[in-house]
Each structure stands twice: as structure tokens, then as C-alpha cells.
Design a protein around this motif. Structure first.
Motif, PDB file in Angstrom:
ATOM      1  N   GLU A 277       0.712  -1.198   0.090  1.00 48.50           N
ATOM      2  CA  GLU A 277      -0.199   0.023   0.047  1.00 48.50           C
ATOM      3  C   GLU A 277       0.768   1.117  -0.028  1.00 48.50           C
ATOM      4  O   GLU A 277       0.543   2.351  -0.613  1.00 48.50           O
ATOM      5  CB  GLU A 277      -0.893   0.037   1.218  1.00 48.50           C
ATOM      6  CG  GLU A 277      -1.991  -1.170   1.258  1.00 48.50           C
ATOM      7  CD  GLU A 277      -3.230  -0.808   0.222  1.00 48.50           C
ATOM      8  OE1 GLU A 277      -3.092   0.104  -0.463  1.00 48.50           O
ATOM      9  OE2 GLU A 277      -4.112  -1.987   0.013  1.00 48.50           O
ATOM     10  N   GLU A 278       2.011   1.422   0.714  1.00 58.14           N
ATOM     11  CA  GLU A 278       2.948   2.515   0.709  1.00 58.14           C
ATOM     12  C   GLU A 278       3.633   2.570  -0.468  1.00 58.14           C
ATOM     13  O   GLU A 278       3.865   3.743  -0.687  1.00 58.14           O
ATOM     14  CB  GLU A 278       3.744   2.226   1.903  1.00 58.14           C
ATOM     15  CG  GLU A 278       3.103   2.297   3.451  1.00 58.14           C
ATOM     16  CD  GLU A 278       4.047   2.131   4.635  1.00 58.14           C
ATOM     17  OE1 GLU A 278       3.622   2.768   5.766  1.00 58.14           O
ATOM     18  OE2 GLU A 278       5.112   1.764   4.298  1.00 58.14           O
TER      19      GLU A 278
ATOM     20  N   GLU B 201       1.555   4.702  -2.841  1.00 56.93           N
ATOM     21  CA  GLU B 201       1.356   5.920  -2.275  1.00 56.93           C
ATOM     22  C   GLU B 201       2.530   6.778  -2.166  1.00 56.93           C
ATOM     23  O   GLU B 201       2.676   7.843  -2.903  1.00 56.93           O
ATOM     24  CB  GLU B 201       0.799   6.050  -0.686  1.00 56.93           C
ATOM     25  CG  GLU B 201       0.445   7.413  -0.505  1.00 56.93           C
ATOM     26  CD  GLU B 201      -0.001   7.083   1.124  1.00 56.93           C
ATOM     27  OE1 GLU B 201      -0.122   8.191   1.829  1.00 56.93           O
ATOM     28  OE2 GLU B 201      -0.095   5.996   1.803  1.00 56.93           O
TER      29      GLU B 201
ATOM     30  N   GLN C  32      -2.861   1.970  -7.984  1.00 58.73           N
ATOM     31  CA  GLN C  32      -3.707   1.407  -6.743  1.00 58.73           C
ATOM     32  C   GLN C  32      -2.942  -0.183  -6.532  1.00 58.73           C
ATOM     33  O   GLN C  32      -2.599  -0.623  -7.473  1.00 58.73           O
ATOM     34  CB  GLN C  32      -4.980   1.260  -6.804  1.00 58.73           C
ATOM     35  CG  GLN C  32      -5.479   0.365  -8.155  1.00 58.73           C
ATOM     36  CD  GLN C  32      -7.023   0.438  -8.166  1.00 58.73           C
ATOM     37  OE1 GLN C  32      -7.556   1.653  -8.067  1.00 58.73           O
ATOM     38  NE2 GLN C  32      -7.688  -0.706  -8.420  1.00 58.73           N
TER      39      GLN C  32
ATOM     40  N   HIS D  97      -4.295   6.182  -6.101  1.00 60.98           N
ATOM     41  CA  HIS D  97      -3.196   7.403  -5.644  1.00 60.98           C
ATOM     42  C   HIS D  97      -2.938   8.010  -6.815  1.00 60.98           C
ATOM     43  O   HIS D  97      -2.174   7.601  -7.811  1.00 60.98           O
ATOM     44  CB  HIS D  97      -2.215   6.859  -4.748  1.00 60.98           C
ATOM     45  CG  HIS D  97      -2.488   6.331  -3.478  1.00 60.98           C
ATOM     46  ND1 HIS D  97      -2.380   6.838  -2.337  1.00 60.98           N
ATOM     47  CD2 HIS D  97      -2.854   4.782  -3.070  1.00 60.98           C
ATOM     48  CE1 HIS D  97      -2.944   6.252  -1.317  1.00 60.98           C
ATOM     49  NE2 HIS D  97      -3.015   4.868  -1.778  1.00 60.98           N
TER      50      HIS D  97
ATOM     51  N   ASN E 110      -5.259  14.761  -3.465  1.00 60.07           N
ATOM     52  CA  ASN E 110      -4.261  14.313  -2.875  1.00 60.07           C
ATOM     53  C   ASN E 110      -4.410  14.375  -1.399  1.00 60.07           C
ATOM     54  O   ASN E 110      -4.082  13.479  -0.420  1.00 60.07           O
ATOM     55  CB  ASN E 110      -2.940  14.611  -3.400  1.00 60.07           C
ATOM     56  CG  ASN E 110      -2.511  13.814  -4.611  1.00 60.07           C
ATOM     57  OD1 ASN E 110      -3.108  12.599  -4.971  1.00 60.07           O
ATOM     58  ND2 ASN E 110      -1.638  14.280  -5.632  1.00 60.07           N
TER      59      ASN E 110
ATOM     60  N   TYR F  94      -7.510  12.384   0.227  1.00 57.08           N
ATOM     61  CA  TYR F  94      -7.043  10.843   0.362  1.00 57.08           C
ATOM     62  C   TYR F  94      -6.234  10.551   1.702  1.00 57.08           C
ATOM     63  O   TYR F  94      -6.063   9.557   2.200  1.00 57.08           O
ATOM     64  CB  TYR F  94      -6.592  10.097  -0.825  1.00 57.08           C
ATOM     65  CG  TYR F  94      -8.004  10.043  -1.701  1.00 57.08           C
ATOM     66  CD1 TYR F  94      -8.615   8.738  -1.571  1.00 57.08           C
ATOM     67  CD2 TYR F  94      -8.334  10.854  -2.683  1.00 57.08           C
ATOM     68  CE1 TYR F  94      -9.942   8.629  -2.226  1.00 57.08           C
ATOM     69  CE2 TYR F  94      -9.490  10.644  -3.522  1.00 57.08           C
ATOM     70  CZ  TYR F  94     -10.272   9.456  -3.648  1.00 57.08           C
ATOM     71  OH  TYR F  94     -11.345   9.200  -4.074  1.00 57.08           O
ATOM     72  N   ASN F  95      -4.761  11.337   1.496  1.00 63.84           N
ATOM     73  CA  ASN F  95      -3.631  11.160   2.322  1.00 63.84           C
ATOM     74  C   ASN F  95      -4.226  11.699   3.830  1.00 63.84           C
ATOM     75  O   ASN F  95      -3.384  11.227   4.533  1.00 63.84           O
ATOM     76  CB  ASN F  95      -2.653  11.807   1.886  1.00 63.84           C
ATOM     77  CG  ASN F  95      -1.735  11.153   0.552  1.00 63.84           C
ATOM     78  OD1 ASN F  95      -1.131  10.167   0.913  1.00 63.84           O
ATOM     79  ND2 ASN F  95      -2.012  11.414  -0.371  1.00 63.84           N
TER      80      ASN F  95
ATOM     81  N   GLU G 281      -5.475   8.733   5.339  1.00 60.59           N
ATOM     82  CA  GLU G 281      -4.421   7.532   5.305  1.00 60.59           C
ATOM     83  C   GLU G 281      -3.722   8.143   6.775  1.00 60.59           C
ATOM     84  O   GLU G 281      -3.336   7.107   7.534  1.00 60.59           O
ATOM     85  CB  GLU G 281      -3.268   7.699   4.119  1.00 60.59           C
ATOM     86  CG  GLU G 281      -4.240   6.796   2.851  1.00 60.59           C
ATOM     87  CD  GLU G 281      -4.361   5.634   3.127  1.00 60.59           C
ATOM     88  OE1 GLU G 281      -5.339   5.312   2.689  1.00 60.59           O
ATOM     89  OE2 GLU G 281      -3.525   4.730   3.934  1.00 60.59           O
TER      90      GLU G 281
END
Length: 595
Positions: free
Chosen positions: A337-338, A341, A379, A468, A492, A495-496, A499
Motif C-alpha cells: 500500500e505504501e 502511495e 492502486q 493514488h 491528494n 485521500y492522504n 491515510e
């Protein structure tokens, strides 16, 4: 001249007037005697005297006859005849009485075996002749010897037997063996080799039995002990049960602390070479099952249960404990996931599941991307892991292959992303950081945009499938259109921020907020507060509905649908309309305020 009694005819003393023998009175004429002795008269006996004399005579006759009979009956020849007759008649007691071995009587079981040997077709003992000389010559398993006296008079003859020894090779330990249903002590007993003796020569029925926790077994066989030199007779004992051997191959190099087979709640340990040499005995029919269990530094591994049907098994330890797989899966999923991102943002500080060395390498790549205007949008769809191919380098370092499935695009700043499926097959080197008490990705080799069709997954992790978008580039804007750049920065941020809240890490959203702005202070507090409450969030939808220029800044209006997941498990979805202030920071744009 001698004178004699006219009554009894015995000589008389001339000085006496009576016979000193019978008491007869002598007359003068008699006393004068005669020159010729009178005729002797027969002696009369009383009835008692006659009985005694008759008995003595009869006894003398009996003694003479008995001696003659005894001398014949107890003779070597007659002894051999009686012995052969006893064998033919299967008179076990008489055979016992007429034999000795090393000075001792033999048992009934030995007598039965001796008779069976004499009647065997191989003629180990010749009983077809009663001639002592022939019998002695033709039978070297016994010898007629004098052994004491009969009635203290006649020599006592017995057959001295040559002692025999039986050496049995056993398939396993703790087997009980009887000879003609009688137990004999062992002369020698060394685990799977046992020697019985001395035993009388004979044809024995041997019955071998075993009774253990896993099985019971028995067998019956015949052994002939008929060696005239007392040489040992060897024989293998066969039972309908066997032992099996296990070897554990530590294919992945697991740090093993203990390994054993579990059978009926009993633990049978592997030795230092990871072997169990003789497991059993048992019937190899699948009725007994065993489960290999390996205790490692990272938890217990239980291999598949085995129905034991073979005498050798090679077991392969090519997996790890569920506990370790859960830890590794967690860090691999977080890394995936990271990865998308951080690549979208060209920011290595987003990584939390990697070592500092990996973070620095990624940052070098991102600096290149920024310099040459290379962007990434994507993604994580899923991750496939093959734990059967995991390898330990030491107890705190492993390597495991994985397939990362992305929907992604790499493009230049003046291009639009063209999303497509991408599969990266990598070998992940993961180390355990004792200070941080967690596993970290230390290396990810062979990253590339290719698919390995031979890859076999043992576990599949579902990705968030959260897209992302590429962030601003240092040398070129993400879009030549300023409005598009502002819109991209705002989305961005949205969404971040979610997170950052979920990970309790403000650094995830920091690249999109100006450090000295009012929004910075508000969102630092927001991340801390919501993370502390245990709340998680998810962006359902986020849309920029309007962008209005305001001097050197832009006012951006959004419609947002956010799901809130409380610590209690309750969920709530809400719609929001926000107005953000976006300002230029020289190289790009960042958010400074929210209304």
C-alpha cells in the motif's frame, strides 16, 4: 576209645552218666560204650523253625533271581531299549527320567522337543535300532553314561545330551519368545539379538509375541536344535509388525528449537540430525497416524497428519508458523500500500515498513523522477505470497517471493495516465528489528513490469484498491493546466489525510499542506485526536466542484463522502462540503486553510 550216646549218636564224656548233647541217661552198659558209633537219628524241627528256614530259603532264591534280573534290566543295552521305547510311545516323563544335560534334568518342553526331533523325517536321532552299539554310533547328540546306582547295587545309566544354543535376530526390542510354550532364560540379550541356551536337542515350536502401545503381533515357527558340537543355531524372527523411520528435511532453514512426532498424545522426538530411527513397532496398514510438529523461534509448525503405511518417510519443512505468516503478511501488505502511495507522491518518507537503507534507495529513485518529470498513478489490487518458498538466512532474516498486482501507470508530466494491470514479481528480504520489535522490508529484488505464470501462491492478500494520483513534480507541474494542478493537490490531500488518520502518522499528508499555515496546526491536532480515539476513516467519494482564483491563491470547493468507523465497530457515512485555500509554494501548490 570214644563212646557214643545210643540215643543221639554224639560222642559222650566218659566221666558223665548222661549225654551232654541230648541229656539221655546213660546205663552202665551204655557207659561202657561201644567201639562202633550208633546210627545218627534225624533232627526234628518245630513249626516255627520250619517257617523261618523256608522263608530264608525263598529270600535267597529271590535275591539271586532279583540280582540276575536287575543286572540285566539296568544294563546299558536294556536302558537303551527302554529309552527308544519311551521315545516311540511319547512318554515324556520317562524321557525326562532317562536323560540329563550338564548334570541337570530336562523340562517337559525339552522332552517333547527331543521326541519330536527323534521322529523328524531328517533322522537327527536314529530310533530304528535297539542295538546299543549301533544306537550310540548313529546318534551323536547323546551319550550313555553311568550316573549313580540303582538300589545301591546296580550301575545307573542315563543319556547325557549335548547342550544346544539358539541365536534369534529380532525385528525390534521387547519380543517374548517361548519354546513349546515354555519360557527359558536368555544367555545373552543385546537389544535386537537374543541367545537362548543351554537347551536340550530338539525340534521346538517357537511362539514370539509383542505387545506395545501401537500394536500387538505374534508369530509361530519351528527351530531345530541338533548340532552335535553345540554350535549356535541362528534364526530370524518375523512378526507382522515393523518399525518406520522418519527424516525431517529443514528445507527453509527454520530456526528449530524442538521437533517431534505426535502419536496418541505422546511425543516421539527427532534426534539432533532430525531423524527418528525406529518408530514403532506397528502395523503398516494406515491404522496408526502421526503428526509432525516443529517448534521454532517464530512459533509452532504442524505438518499434515500421516497415515503410516511405509517403513521410511522423508518430511519436508517448507513452511512457517501461522503466527509468523501473519506478521510477515501484515508488513508485506503495508509495504504494498505504501509503495503505490509513495510512488504517487515521489516521497520515501511515506514508507513505515522498510529499513532506512530501502527508504534511501527509494528516495534516490524519486529524486530522479522529480528531476525528469516522471509520475506514477496507481492502486494495489492484491498480493500473492508463496510461503512454501520462504527461506531463513538466520533466525531474524527471511526471504520470500511475492507477486504484487497493481493497476497503475508511469507517465511524464505532460501526459495523462493510462492505467493498466501490472504484476511485479519480487523476492522480499525481510528482517526483524529487535529495537522496534517488528519486521521490516530490507530488500525487494527484481522489481519489474512482468508476470511470472509459474508462481504458486499459498496466501493471497487483498489490496485496498485505493487509487493514488500522481502528485506535483519538482521540475514540471503534474498538468499544464493550473486548475488541474490545484484539483490534483486537493484530492491528494483528502485521500492522504484519511491515510494519516488511520496510520496515526501526519507525515502521510504533510506534503500537501504548507508547514506554517493554519491548516497545518489544525490537521496535526485532528490526526492525533482521531487516532487516539481509535477511529478509522474511508473516502467513499471526493470531487472538486469549483475552483475560484483569489489573488495569488485559489478557493477550492469539494463534495466529500467519508465513512467513519468508530472504535466500537459502529460505522457512519457522512457527506461534507468544504472550501480549501490553495496557494503556490514556488515549485507547486499546497493547502493552507479550510472552511
Amino acid at each position: 576209645m570214644e563212646k557214643y550216646c545210643q540215643e543221639c549218636g554224639e560222642a559222650i564224656d566218659e566221666s558223665l552218666n548222661f549225654c551232654q548233647n541230648c541229656g539221655h541217661k546213660l546205663h552202665a552198659s551204655s557207659a561202657q560204650g561201644t567201639l562202633i558209633p550208633p546210627k545218627k537219628q534225624p533232627r526234628t524241627y518245630s513249626k516255627k523253625q520250619k517257617i523261618i528256614i523256608g522263608a530264608a530259603a525263598a529270600l535267597l532264591v529271590i535275591m539271586i533271581g532279583g540280582y540276575t534280573w536287575g543286572k540285566s534290566y539296568f544294563s546299558p543295552e536294556k536302558t537303551a531299549e527302554r529309552f527308544i521305547t519311551a521315545i516311540i510311545d511319547e512318554d515324556y516323563e520317562k524321557v525326562q527320567d532317562m536323560t540329563r544335560m550338564q548334570g541337570e534334568s530336562i523340562s517337559q518342553a525339552e522332552a517333547e522337543a527331543l521326541i519330536a526331533l527323534a521322529k523328524d523325517e531328517a533322522h537327527y536321532i536314529n530310533i530304528e535300532t535297539t542295538n546299543l552299539e549301533d544306537f550310540s554310533y548313529q546318534n551323536d547328540l547323546m551319550k550313555l553314561t553311568e550316573n549313580g546306582k540303582h538300589l545301591f547295587i546296580f550301575p545307573k545309566y542315563l543319556f547325557s545330551l549335548v547342550p544346544q544354543y539358539a541365536d534369534f535376530n529380532l525385528p525390534f526390542e521387547n519380543i517374548e519368545t517361548t519354546f513349546n510354550e515354555e519360557t527359558f532364560p536368555a544367555k545373552k540379550n543385546d537389544e535386537r539379538n537374543i541367545v537362548y541356551g543351554p537347551l536340550a536337542p530338539g525340534k521346538y515350536t517357537i511362539h514370539s509375541t509383542y505387545s506395545g502401545e501401537l500394536t500387538e503381533a505374534e508369530s509361530e515357527d519351528v527351530v531345530i536344535l541338533g548340532d552335535s558340537s553345540s554350535d549356535t543355531v541362528y534364526q530370524d524372527i518375523q512378526l507382522d509388525a515393523e518399525s518406520t523411520t522418519f527424516h525431517l528435511y529443514n528445507e527453509n532453514g527454520s530456526p528449530i528449537k524442538n521437533a517431534y512426532m505426535e502419536v496418541n498424545e505422546e511425543q516421539i522426538p527427532f534426534d539432533e540430525s532430525l531423524n527418528i530411527e525406529a518408530f514403532g513397532p506397528l502395523n503398516l496398514d494406515g491404522s496408526v497416524t502421526a503428526t509432525p510438529i516443529i517448534e521454532t523461534e517464530w512459533g509452532k509448525v504442524t505438518l499434515d497428519e500421516i497415515k503410516i503405511e511405509e517403513d521410511y518417510y522423508e518430511l519436508t519443512l517448507n513452511t512457517v508458523s501461522k503466527e509468523l505468516m501473519d506478521h510477515l503478511s501484515e508488513v508485506i501488505l503495508l509495504y504494498g500500500e505504501e509503495y503505490v502511495e509513495a510512488h504517487a507522491a515521489n516521497d520515501a518518507t511515506i514508507f513505515t515498513a522498510v529499513t532506512e537503507n530501502v527508504r534511501e534507495n527509494f528516495q534516490d529513485d524519486f529524486s530522479y523522477n522529480i528531476e525528469y518529470g516522471k509520475n506514477f498513478t496507481g492502486q494495489l489490487d492484491k498480493i500473492e505470497i508463496n510461503y512454501d518458498e520462504l527461506t531463513f538466512y538466520d533466525k531474524n532474516e527471511v526471504s520470500v517471493p511475492a507477486n504484487f498486482h497493481f493497476t497503475a501507470s508511469t507517465f511524464h508530466s505532460d501526459e495523462q495516465p493510462d492505467l493498466e494491470e501490472r504484476i511485479d514479481t519480487v523476492a522480499l528480504r525481510i528482517i526483524f528489528d529487535a529495537e522496534e520489535d517488528k519486521w521490516l522490508i530490507d530488500e525487494a529484488n527484481s522489481y519489474g513490469m512482468f508476470s511470472n505464470t509459474d508462481f504458486e501462491a499459498t496466501e493471497t492478500l487483498e489490496g485496498s484498491q485505493e487509487l493514488h494520483q500522481a502528485a506535483k513534480s519538482a521540475s514540471k507541474p503534474a498538468s499544464n493546466d493550473v486548475d488541474a494542478q490545484v484539483e490534483e493537490a486537493t484530492l491528494n490531500y483528502i485521500y492522504n489525510l484519511v491515510e494519516a488518520i488511520n496510520a496515526d502518522d501526519y507525515e502521510l499528508v504533510r506534503p500537501y499542506i504548507k508547514d506554517d499555515s493554519a491548516l497545518h496546526g489544525m490537521q496535526v491536532d485532528l490526526v492525533d485526536r482521531l487516532a487516539e480515539s481509535g477511529m478509522k476513516q474511508e473516502v467513499i467519494d471526493a470531487t472538486v466542484t469549483n475552483i475560484e482564483e483569489d489573488g495569488d491563491a485559489w478557493i477550492v470547493t469539494t463534495d466529500e463522502t467519508i465513512k467513519k468507523i468508530y472504535n466500537s465497530g459502529e460505522e457512519e457515512t457522512s457527506d461534507y462540503n468544504w472550501k480549501y485555500t490553495v496557494e503556490s509554494d514556488g515549485d507547486g501548490v499546497s493547502l493552507t486553510n479550510i472552511e
